[in-house]
Design a protein around this motif. Structure first.
Motif, PDB file in Angstrom:
ATOM      1  N   LYS A   1       0.843  -1.193   0.000  1.00 15.77           N
ATOM      2  CA  LYS A   1       0.000   0.000   0.000  1.00 15.77           C
ATOM      3  C   LYS A   1       0.878   1.243   0.000  1.00 15.77           C
ATOM      4  CE  LYS A   1      -0.966   0.694   4.895  1.00 15.77           C
ATOM      5  NZ  LYS A   1      -2.015   0.757   5.895  1.00 15.77           N
ATOM      6  N   SER A   2       0.309   2.354  -0.400  1.00 16.07           N
ATOM      7  CA  SER A   2       1.056   3.606  -0.430  1.00 16.07           C
ATOM      8  C   SER A   2       1.131   4.192   0.974  1.00 16.07           C
ATOM      9  CB  SER A   2       0.428   4.598  -1.405  1.00 16.07           C
ATOM     10  OG  SER A   2      -0.883   4.901  -1.007  1.00 16.07           O
ATOM     11  N   ARG A   3       2.188   4.961   1.199  1.00 14.10           N
ATOM     12  CA  ARG A   3       2.443   5.552   2.512  1.00 14.10           C
ATOM     13  C   ARG A   3       3.257   6.818   2.301  1.00 14.10           C
ATOM     14  NH1 ARG A   3       6.641   5.093   6.323  1.00 14.10           N
ATOM     15  NH2 ARG A   3       5.936   5.224   8.466  1.00 14.10           N
ATOM     16  N   TYR A   4       3.167   7.743   3.234  1.00 14.86           N
ATOM     17  CA  TYR A   4       3.962   8.976   3.158  1.00 14.86           C
ATOM     18  C   TYR A   4       4.782   9.132   4.442  1.00 14.86           C
ATOM     19  CZ  TYR A   4       5.426  13.756   2.707  1.00 14.86           C
ATOM     20  OH  TYR A   4       6.213  14.870   2.613  1.00 14.86           O
ATOM     21  N   SER A   5       6.042   9.534   4.279  1.00 17.43           N
ATOM     22  CA  SER A   5       6.875   9.904   5.423  1.00 17.43           C
ATOM     23  C   SER A   5       7.738  11.092   5.017  1.00 17.43           C
ATOM     24  CB  SER A   5       7.765   8.739   5.876  1.00 17.43           C
ATOM     25  OG  SER A   5       8.839   8.556   4.979  1.00 17.43           O
ATOM     26  N   THR A   6       8.225  11.824   5.994  1.00 19.51           N
ATOM     27  CA  THR A   6       9.080  12.975   5.675  1.00 19.51           C
ATOM     28  C   THR A   6      10.416  12.513   5.087  1.00 19.51           C
ATOM     29  OG1 THR A   6       9.805  13.028   7.974  1.00 19.51           O
ATOM     30  CG2 THR A   6       8.058  14.534   7.355  1.00 19.51           C
ATOM     31  N   LYS A   7      10.891  11.347   5.483  1.00 23.39           N
ATOM     32  CA  LYS A   7      12.178  10.841   4.972  1.00 23.39           C
ATOM     33  C   LYS A   7      12.093  10.430   3.504  1.00 23.39           C
ATOM     34  CE  LYS A   7      15.845   7.500   5.839  1.00 23.39           C
ATOM     35  NZ  LYS A   7      16.375   6.463   6.734  1.00 23.39           N
ATOM     36  N   PHE A   8      11.037   9.687   3.128  1.00 24.04           N
ATOM     37  CA  PHE A   8      10.942   9.139   1.777  1.00 24.04           C
ATOM     38  C   PHE A   8       9.859   9.772   0.919  1.00 24.04           C
ATOM     39  CE2 PHE A   8      12.778   5.499   4.170  1.00 24.04           C
ATOM     40  CZ  PHE A   8      14.002   5.460   3.513  1.00 24.04           C
ATOM     41  N   GLY A   9       9.050  10.667   1.500  1.00 23.16           N
ATOM     42  CA  GLY A   9       7.927  11.205   0.739  1.00 23.16           C
ATOM     43  C   GLY A   9       6.936  10.087   0.485  1.00 23.16           C
ATOM     44  N   GLU A  10       6.312  10.106  -0.691  1.00 21.41           N
ATOM     45  CA  GLU A  10       5.368   9.044  -1.062  1.00 21.41           C
ATOM     46  C   GLU A  10       6.169   7.794  -1.409  1.00 21.41           C
ATOM     47  OE1 GLU A  10       1.475   7.875  -1.367  1.00 21.41           O
ATOM     48  OE2 GLU A  10       1.905  10.008  -1.374  1.00 21.41           O
TER      49      GLU A  10
END
Length: 121
Positions: free
Chosen positions: A42-51
């Motif tokens: 599934k898709s996920r967002y984080s500040t380190k990797f973005g989308e």
């Protein structure tokens, strides 16, 4: 001693790209590739990797990601798509390969489809 695990990624039966992972070390967190099996993506967002993409359902593991990386040294148990392998531990154009996969997964999500990752030896 094996320094990495490499593979071919297919989407709906069509070749997409190569993959880089750490070598097999009994599925140990942060130092091993993931075992054969079928997993949810599934898709996920984080500040380190973005989308990016999250692989779920790996026994005794969590936060296994698909994200851009051109060298296995950049991985901590995750999977890096690359357009071409340049050695057993490095590849090129990971960002391009990753964007292709991300597009397909996000499109599938829009259409209400589930995405799964099947790892076979």
């Amino acid at each position: 001693m094996k320094m990495s695990t490499t593979g071919d990624l297919y989407i709906d039966g069509h070749y997409c790209c190569k993959t880089l992972e750490l070598p097999w070390k009994d599925n140990q967190r942060s130092v091993s590739c993931i075992p054969e099996g079928t997993y949810k993506v599934k898709s996920r967002y984080s500040t380190k990797f973005g989308e990016h993409l999250l692989v779920e359902g790996v026994p005794d593991r969590s936060y296994i990601l698909f994200h851009p990386a051109n060298d296995v040294k950049e991985l901590e148990g995750c999977i890096a798509p690359v357009e071409k392998l340049t050695s057993s531990t490095t590849g090129i154009f990971s960002q391009n390969a990753f964007q292709q996969i991300l597009f397909v997964v996000l499109q599938a999500k829009k259409e209400g489809k589930r995405v799964k990752l099947i790892i076979e030896g």
